[in-house]
Scaffold this motif. Structure first.
Motif, short mmCIF file in Angstrom:
data_model
loop_
_atom_site.label_atom_id
_atom_site.label_comp_id
_atom_site.label_asym_id
_atom_site.label_seq_id
_atom_site.Cartn_x
_atom_site.Cartn_y
_atom_site.Cartn_z
N LYS A 1 0.83 -1.21 0.00
CA LYS A 1 0.00 0.00 0.00
C LYS A 1 0.87 1.26 0.00
O LYS A 1 1.96 1.29 0.56
N THR A 2 0.34 2.32 -0.62
CA THR A 2 1.08 3.59 -0.68
C THR A 2 1.36 4.12 0.72
O THR A 2 2.42 4.69 0.95
N SER A 3 0.45 3.92 1.64
CA SER A 3 0.68 4.41 3.01
C SER A 3 1.85 3.67 3.66
O SER A 3 2.65 4.28 4.38
N ASP A 4 1.98 2.37 3.40
CA ASP A 4 3.10 1.61 3.95
C ASP A 4 4.42 2.04 3.32
O ASP A 4 5.44 2.16 4.01
N ILE A 5 4.41 2.25 2.00
CA ILE A 5 5.62 2.72 1.32
C ILE A 5 6.00 4.10 1.84
O ILE A 5 7.18 4.37 2.10
N SER A 6 5.00 4.96 2.05
CA SER A 6 5.25 6.28 2.60
C SER A 6 5.91 6.19 3.97
O SER A 6 6.90 6.87 4.24
N GLY B 1 12.26 5.97 -15.25
CA GLY B 1 13.06 5.02 -14.47
C GLY B 1 12.71 5.01 -12.99
O GLY B 1 13.01 4.04 -12.30
N ASP B 2 12.08 6.08 -12.49
CA ASP B 2 11.57 6.06 -11.11
C ASP B 2 10.31 5.20 -11.10
O ASP B 2 9.84 4.75 -12.15
N TYR B 3 9.74 4.99 -9.92
CA TYR B 3 8.59 4.11 -9.77
C TYR B 3 7.38 4.85 -9.23
O TYR B 3 7.50 5.68 -8.32
N LEU B 4 6.22 4.52 -9.78
CA LEU B 4 4.96 5.10 -9.37
C LEU B 4 4.09 4.01 -8.77
O LEU B 4 4.03 2.89 -9.29
N TYR B 5 3.43 4.33 -7.66
CA TYR B 5 2.51 3.43 -6.99
C TYR B 5 1.19 4.16 -6.80
O TYR B 5 1.18 5.32 -6.37
N ALA B 6 0.08 3.51 -7.11
CA ALA B 6 -1.24 4.12 -6.97
C ALA B 6 -2.19 3.14 -6.30
O ALA B 6 -2.18 1.94 -6.59
N ASP B 7 -3.00 3.66 -5.38
CA ASP B 7 -4.07 2.89 -4.78
C ASP B 7 -5.15 3.86 -4.31
O ASP B 7 -5.11 5.04 -4.67
N GLN B 8 -6.08 3.39 -3.51
CA GLN B 8 -7.19 4.25 -3.09
C GLN B 8 -6.74 5.42 -2.23
O GLN B 8 -7.46 6.42 -2.12
N ASP B 9 -5.56 5.33 -1.62
CA ASP B 9 -5.08 6.41 -0.78
C ASP B 9 -4.35 7.50 -1.55
O ASP B 9 -4.13 8.59 -1.02
N GLY B 10 -3.93 7.21 -2.78
CA GLY B 10 -3.25 8.23 -3.56
C GLY B 10 -2.22 7.67 -4.51
O GLY B 10 -2.16 6.46 -4.75
N VAL B 11 -1.41 8.59 -5.03
CA VAL B 11 -0.36 8.24 -5.99
C VAL B 11 0.95 8.79 -5.46
O VAL B 11 1.03 9.97 -5.08
N ILE B 12 1.96 7.93 -5.41
CA ILE B 12 3.28 8.35 -4.93
C ILE B 12 4.34 7.94 -5.94
O ILE B 12 4.14 7.04 -6.75
N VAL B 13 5.49 8.62 -5.84
CA VAL B 13 6.64 8.33 -6.71
C VAL B 13 7.87 8.19 -5.82
O VAL B 13 8.11 9.01 -4.93
N VAL B 14 8.65 7.12 -6.10
CA VAL B 14 9.90 6.88 -5.40
C VAL B 14 10.96 6.48 -6.41
O VAL B 14 10.65 6.10 -7.54
N LYS B 15 12.20 6.55 -6.02
CA LYS B 15 13.30 6.24 -6.92
C LYS B 15 13.59 4.76 -7.03
O LYS B 15 14.35 4.32 -7.87
N GLU B 16 13.00 3.96 -6.15
CA GLU B 16 13.34 2.55 -6.13
C GLU B 16 12.10 1.68 -6.18
O GLU B 16 11.01 2.09 -5.79
N LEU B 17 12.29 0.46 -6.66
CA LEU B 17 11.21 -0.51 -6.68
C LEU B 17 11.06 -1.06 -5.27
O LEU B 17 12.02 -1.52 -4.66
N VAL B 18 9.85 -0.97 -4.75
CA VAL B 18 9.54 -1.53 -3.44
C VAL B 18 8.93 -2.90 -3.68
O VAL B 18 8.02 -3.04 -4.49
N LEU B 19 9.45 -3.91 -3.04
CA LEU B 19 8.93 -5.26 -3.25
C LEU B 19 7.44 -5.28 -2.97
O LEU B 19 6.99 -4.87 -1.90
N CYS B 20 6.70 -5.75 -3.95
CA CYS B 20 5.24 -5.72 -3.84
C CYS B 20 4.67 -7.11 -3.73
O CYS B 20 5.09 -8.04 -4.28
#
Length: 159
Positions: free
Chosen positions: A3-8, A140-159
């Motif tokens: 989830k985006t909140s966990d990645i945040s 090359g950066d990574y985007l994650y989207a879910d019901q809580d929002g959209v975030i961008v980070v420089k690394e792939l977070v294991l999903c």
């Protein structure tokens, strides 16, 4: 997908947060992938070209300049995205054919809808850094989207 909140929580302050003004479309609410960009204003020719390529593990970010005069993505292009395995599309602009797109296994975020299609003159740039809605989108950066929002980070977070 994490989830985006966990990645945040895990990566803050190295997270960028898209302004919460985007509407969600498509049957896929959660999506993530490596960012590929297009910058085009009221001309979706490059969007079509990019969605015709293999999108496995990728998210297309379309900087349409925030235009509210025409749509940059419709059901035909969304079908191409699904067929070519794109994870999702984020549009700084509008889409159309939302009823059809909402039935497709793709995630889409856009500012809203408009029935008018864009022009097609082949004008725009692909694969460049773009900035809008509080985020710098760098290929090359990574985007994650879910019901809580959209975030961008420089690394792939294991999903």
């Amino acid at each position: 997908m994490q989830k985006t909140s966990d990645i945040s929580d895990q990566l803050h302050p190295n997270v960028q947060y898209l302004d919460p003004v985007y509407c969600g479309y498509g049957a896929k609410i959660d999506f993530y992938g490596m960012i590929h960009t297009i910058k085009c204003f009221e001309d979706n020719s490059l969007v079509r070209e990019m969605l015709d390529t293999d999108g496995q593990g990728r998210v297309l970010v379309v900087d349409g300049g925030g235009s509210k005069r025409c749509a940059m993505l419709g059901d035909q292009l969304a079908e191409k995205a699904v067929k070519n395995n794109w994870s999702g599309v984020v549009v700084y602009g509008l889409i159309r054919d939302s009823e059809m797109i909402n039935k497709m296994p793709i995630g889409v975020r856009a500012l809203g809808t408009h029935p008018l299609k864009s022009i097609k003159k082949g004008v725009g740039e692909a694969g460049i850094s773009v900035s809008f809605s509080g985020v710098d989108f760098i290929p090359g950066d990574y985007l994650y989207a879910d019901q809580d929002g959209v975030i961008v980070v420089k690394e792939l977070v294991l999903c």
